[in-house]
Structures are given as structure tokens and as C-alpha cells.
Design an enzyme around this catalytic site. Sequence first.
Site, PDB file in Angstrom:
ATOM      1  N   LYS A 176       0.833  -1.188   0.000  1.00  0.00           N
ATOM      2  CA  LYS A 176       0.000   0.000   0.000  1.00  0.00           C
ATOM      3  C   LYS A 176       0.873   1.245   0.000  1.00  0.00           C
ATOM      4  CE  LYS A 176      -1.383   1.974   3.950  1.00  0.00           C
ATOM      5  NZ  LYS A 176      -0.621   2.476   5.097  1.00  0.00           N
ATOM      6  N   ASP A 205      -2.512  -5.781   2.669  1.00  0.00           N
ATOM      7  CA  ASP A 205      -3.011  -4.898   3.720  1.00  0.00           C
ATOM      8  C   ASP A 205      -2.739  -5.665   5.004  1.00  0.00           C
ATOM      9  OD1 ASP A 205      -4.765  -3.852   5.756  1.00  0.00           O
ATOM     10  OD2 ASP A 205      -5.711  -2.704   4.158  1.00  0.00           O
ATOM     11  N   HIS A 206      -1.734  -5.228   5.760  1.00  0.00           N
ATOM     12  CA  HIS A 206      -1.267  -6.111   6.840  1.00  0.00           C
ATOM     13  C   HIS A 206      -2.318  -6.326   7.927  1.00  0.00           C
ATOM     14  CE1 HIS A 206      -0.222  -2.354   8.945  1.00  0.00           C
ATOM     15  NE2 HIS A 206      -0.124  -3.054  10.042  1.00  0.00           N
ATOM     16  N   LYS A 210      -3.523  -9.975  10.476  1.00  0.00           N
ATOM     17  CA  LYS A 210      -3.521 -10.041  11.946  1.00  0.00           C
ATOM     18  C   LYS A 210      -4.436 -11.181  12.389  1.00  0.00           C
ATOM     19  CE  LYS A 210      -2.586  -5.125  12.704  1.00  0.00           C
ATOM     20  NZ  LYS A 210      -1.418  -4.971  13.551  1.00  0.00           N
ATOM     21  N   GLU A 244      -3.615   5.163  17.799  1.00  0.00           N
ATOM     22  CA  GLU A 244      -2.174   4.978  17.934  1.00  0.00           C
ATOM     23  C   GLU A 244      -1.610   6.036  18.861  1.00  0.00           C
ATOM     24  OE1 GLU A 244      -0.057   3.420  14.215  1.00  0.00           O
ATOM     25  OE2 GLU A 244      -1.375   4.978  13.461  1.00  0.00           O
ATOM     26  N   ASP A 263      -4.074   6.937   4.895  1.00  0.00           N
ATOM     27  CA  ASP A 263      -3.093   6.048   5.515  1.00  0.00           C
ATOM     28  C   ASP A 263      -3.762   4.884   6.241  1.00  0.00           C
ATOM     29  OD1 ASP A 263      -0.417   5.372   6.338  1.00  0.00           O
ATOM     30  OD2 ASP A 263      -0.906   6.124   8.334  1.00  0.00           O
ATOM     31  N   HIS A 268      -7.021  -0.075   5.967  1.00  0.00           N
ATOM     32  CA  HIS A 268      -7.124  -0.967   7.131  1.00  0.00           C
ATOM     33  C   HIS A 268      -8.532  -0.976   7.740  1.00  0.00           C
ATOM     34  CE1 HIS A 268      -2.907  -1.115   6.608  1.00  0.00           C
ATOM     35  NE2 HIS A 268      -2.572  -0.088   7.367  1.00  0.00           N
ATOM     36  N   LYS A 371      -3.523   9.511  15.279  1.00  0.00           N
ATOM     37  CA  LYS A 371      -2.167   9.418  15.829  1.00  0.00           C
ATOM     38  C   LYS A 371      -2.116  10.266  17.085  1.00  0.00           C
ATOM     39  CE  LYS A 371       0.131   7.769  11.975  1.00  0.00           C
ATOM     40  NZ  LYS A 371       0.517   6.359  12.101  1.00  0.00           N
TER      41      LYS A 371
HETATM   42  C1  BG6 Z   1       0.534   1.493   8.465  1.00  0.00           C
HETATM   43  C2  BG6 Z   1       0.454   2.990   8.472  1.00  0.00           C
HETATM   44  O1  BG6 Z   1      -0.098   0.976   7.335  1.00  0.00           O
HETATM   45  O2  BG6 Z   1      -0.084   0.983   9.639  1.00  0.00           O
HETATM   46  C3  BG6 Z   1       1.088   3.563   9.724  1.00  0.00           C
HETATM   47  O3  BG6 Z   1       1.105   3.514   7.329  1.00  0.00           O
HETATM   48  C4  BG6 Z   1       0.497   2.926  10.957  1.00  0.00           C
HETATM   49  O4  BG6 Z   1       0.921   4.969   9.776  1.00  0.00           O
HETATM   50  C5  BG6 Z   1       0.513   1.401  10.847  1.00  0.00           C
HETATM   51  O5  BG6 Z   1       1.245   3.346  12.081  1.00  0.00           O
HETATM   52  C6  BG6 Z   1      -0.253   0.772  11.989  1.00  0.00           C
HETATM   53  O6  BG6 Z   1      -0.071  -0.612  11.975  1.00  0.00           O
HETATM   54  P1  BG6 Z   1      -0.163  -1.469  13.311  1.00  0.00           P
HETATM   55  O7  BG6 Z   1      -0.012  -2.879  12.851  1.00  0.00           O
HETATM   56  O8  BG6 Z   1       0.946  -1.005  14.199  1.00  0.00           O
HETATM   57  O9  BG6 Z   1      -1.512  -1.170  13.915  1.00  0.00           O
END
Ligand code: BG6
Length: 526
Positions: A176, A205-206, A210, A244, A263, A268, A371
Site C-alpha cells: 500500500k 493490507d497487513h 492479523k 495509535e 493512511d 485498514h 495518531k
Molecule cells: C501502516 C500505516 O499501514 O499501519 C502507519 O502507514 C500505521 O501509519 C501502521 O502506524 C499501523 O499498523 P499497526 O499494525 O501497528 O496497527
Amino acid sequence: MATTTTTPAPNPLRAGLRLQRTAPPCTVVIFGASGDLAHRKLIPALYALERMRRLSPSFQLIGVANMDWNDEQFRKEMRGAVQQFATPDDQVGDHEDQETWDGFAARMQFLGGDFDDPALFQKLGAMLKQLPQAGGNVLFYLAIPPSLIGMVAQQLGQAGLNQVTEQGWTRIIVEKPFGRDLASAKVLNHQLHQIFDEEQIFRIDHYLGKETVRNIIVFRFANGIFEPIWNRRYVDHVQITVAEAIGIERRGKYYEEAGALRDMVQNHLMQVLAVVAMESPVRFEAGPVRDEKAKLVNAICPLLPAGAASYDTVAVRGQYGPGFVNGEAVAGYRQEGDVKPDSTRETYVALKLMIENWRWAGVPFYLRSGKRLPRRVSEVAIQFKAPPFKMFADVEPEMVEANTLVMRIQPDEGISLRFEAKVPGTDMRLRPVKMDFLYGTSFGEPQPEAYETLLLDAMLGDGMLFARYDMVEAAWALTTPLLEAWEAEGPEAETAPAFPNYAAGSWGPEAADAFIRRDGREWRRP
Ligand code: BG6
């Protein structure tokens, strides 16, 4: 009369899922091998798979970057990355680890050069042909800036590397962001589709990797008792929070272009929403699951309500100013590196989405992400309706709290259900209590990192946890008008919020509280 019982034939798909899944022989080629993602996530994830014996002994790795490294330097650099970024569960550094690493490193090679130089791709093709043990299977990973993705894909096509060999498969993983609005996402998809078939393309999309997000599907569809109440008759509203505590770290340049909506929300949060709200897929396979997710996103009403002149009732944005997070003084967004001193980029977004289908009509889905909020917490809260009549109004003049089911994505991974209970004693008093499931205590095993799951799936050709082009475009179609409306308002516009409008370490702008209160509801304070 004799009765016969027939044992149903085992479903080969389910049987396959229960076996330990091991990747077939293949070569993984990482473009951007000197970059942050390769160091932090990709190499540690591949190495974790190697330690778990999930990679084939014939696995090969080629790192590509514009660096003057030889194979040895690349291996040394990646060894450092693994030592720095492997999860504590990986026991990196013990004796067995060194042996495993040596075996892994022996299968790593480096190729240096410019991505716009066709000769680089010719060399890559020649290297791939020298690795027959990988069975002709190749997985390209584009861990590179979005502006280079189209160009690298084209180079791969021109060098004939979109189908490296006739007998093996070729796949490509794309990181992404997939475009920055609907038009650019369509261009990117078009560019990729000219060279690769959709089945070859794996958009990462990580969040989908999860464990807790994957478990939402299991929770909903492997249990009989939740799905019947998972609808407008029982659910009052849903809150999806991805908070976050970190700021933008050293990514000012990227973040000034992106902002929280691009972002986090467009990808996500929309993926999580789709998994929470989709209909039951006809089979637990990539195609049917992704069909349902795309259908769901297409069923979300356009953000701007019919006849409304502004997005104020459905969207709130914020930007953090200086403040304190975990007791530490932190800078405001405008003071971060590479950020304009009058930047109007949002670091917080709250949205109200309505889904127009039989299951969800009339049920608001509130999404928020920001954030520099007080803590890192991602969760999905299903808020059920209150009991239909107030039988306990005399003993409990306060409203009896409605039931809430919370799926905690991270941290404290688990699921809890809140319900009312009688406080022990001769008096009749009520208090909410929780039934709690915690991954940590129910399963002793550590959870794999999202990238481990996703890389293994891509090697196995399972696209279920990857974003299909139609879902990506549907999510952009929804969010692009809002992005454009916000970006059209310069810092001086009267309608623009006065940024910064929340202090680092707070739960976001006051406007976000007012926004949900207008509907007679409150944000959860997880
Ligand atoms: C990323 C964003 O895709 O996901 C970051 O670009 C964000 O800004 C991050 O901090 C959050 O991922 P996770 O797995 O820490 O919740």
C-alpha cells in the site's frame, strides 16, 4: 429394517487447511531490499518462516536495490535486521539460530542497479534461470515507493518476467498505498492488469494478516449463536477504533501527502469493516470471501447525505498539537520534520457510515483512527440495543447499560461480552460485568506476525487475505469525494477546522465527541 449411515467424504479443502502449510519451492525477489520495510518486516518474517520450517529447502531469495552491495554485504545487513527486528518469540541469537541463519543466508543473493534500467531486469531474468531448484516459481515483492510501482511492473513485463517460466507460477505482491484517490488507483490497477492477471496480483493490507482480524470470520461463521443477532434488529451501532499513541515518526514527507484517511481508513479500517459486516461467503475461499467484502463496501451509502451541503454530520478531522503521551512531552504535527508549519493534513478522522442492505439499514458504523491518542488500541465494538422495556427502572434509575461485544485486535488480543449482573447482597442492584476471552491465556502459542502469514499465503497462492482490485476501488470511490472536499479547503477557509484541534495524548478533537453525541451516543474510551 436395517439402517445405513453414510459417512460424508472429507472435504479436501478443509483437510488441507488443517495440515501444516508449507510453501512450495520458489524464489522471492524483493525490490527495495535496502529499505525500511525489508529490514523491519520482510526479512524477519521470511526468516521466522524458515525457523518454523515453513519454507521449502529449495527456497531462494534475491534482494534488488540501488546499492553497491555484494551478496555478503547484503547477508550481513539482513542478519542485522533480523537481530534488531525479530519478535522476542523468535529466539534469535541462540546457537540453533546461527545454524539456521547460515543455511538461510546461503540462499540469499543481491542484485544492485537502477529500477529504470532495462539491463537490471535482463540480469534478474538470467539469475532466475540459474535457480532451477526453485521450480520456476517466482514471487516478486514491490517494497518500493508507490510512484515506482507502475514502472517496475512495466519493466518486468518488458523483460518477459511476468511469466518467468512455463512450468512455474509468477506472482507479484504490491504494498500500500494503492493509489492516492479513485482515479490513480484505477490507473495503477490498469497498469498492473496489462502485465499480470488479477490472480497473480497480491495487494497487501497487513491488517488482514492479523490473527484477531482473521478470527472475526471464525467467530462469526464457526459459531451458531452470534450470526442470528448480527443485524439491525439487535445491533444499535458499531464502533471501529484504531488508535495509535505514536505520531508520524520520521515519515513527514509521506504523511503530508497521505493523512489519516488515506493512511488508515481507506485501507485498514475498511477491510476490518468489511469482515465485520459482510454476508456469509458461500465457501471459505478467496473468491467467495472477497466477493462478499466487495459487495459490502459497494453497499455503503455515499458519505455526503442527500441534499447536505457539507460533510460535517458524517466526518470529523483533527490534527494533533503538542501534548503529553505516556507522561512524555511530544511535539505537535506542525512541528514534526518535513511538515509545513501551516499544514492542514489530518492526523485524526472519525466517520459515520451507513450500509444500505437488509442486514444493516439504519445501523450506523462509526470509524475513527488517529495518531498521538492516549494509547495504542484497535478494536471493534458491537453495541447491542437496550432491553425493550425497563423492568429494573425502580431499582436502577440509571439506564441499564446495553450489551457490548468487543473484539480487541491489539493489544490484549481477545473478545469480551459485557452484560448486566446482580450485585451480590440482599439488595437488588445491577452492575455491568464482562465475559472475557484472551488469546494469551486460552492458547499458549505465540501469534505469528501478519507478514509471516501473508508471505506464506502468497507463496501458496491463497489470495483470501489480500485486497482485490474491485474492493480497493470501491473503498476509494467512497472516500475520494471527502478527500477532495477537505483538500479544496485551504488553511484560511472559514469552514476549515482551526488546526491543531486536539492535544497529543487526548482522545481527539472535541468536534468528534459532539459529532457522535448528536446521535445520542458516546465514543468508547477503551
Ligand atoms: C501502516 C500505516 O499501514 O499501519 C502507519 O502507514 C500505521 O501509519 C501502521 O502506524 C499501523 O499498523 P499497526 O499494525 O501497528 O496497527
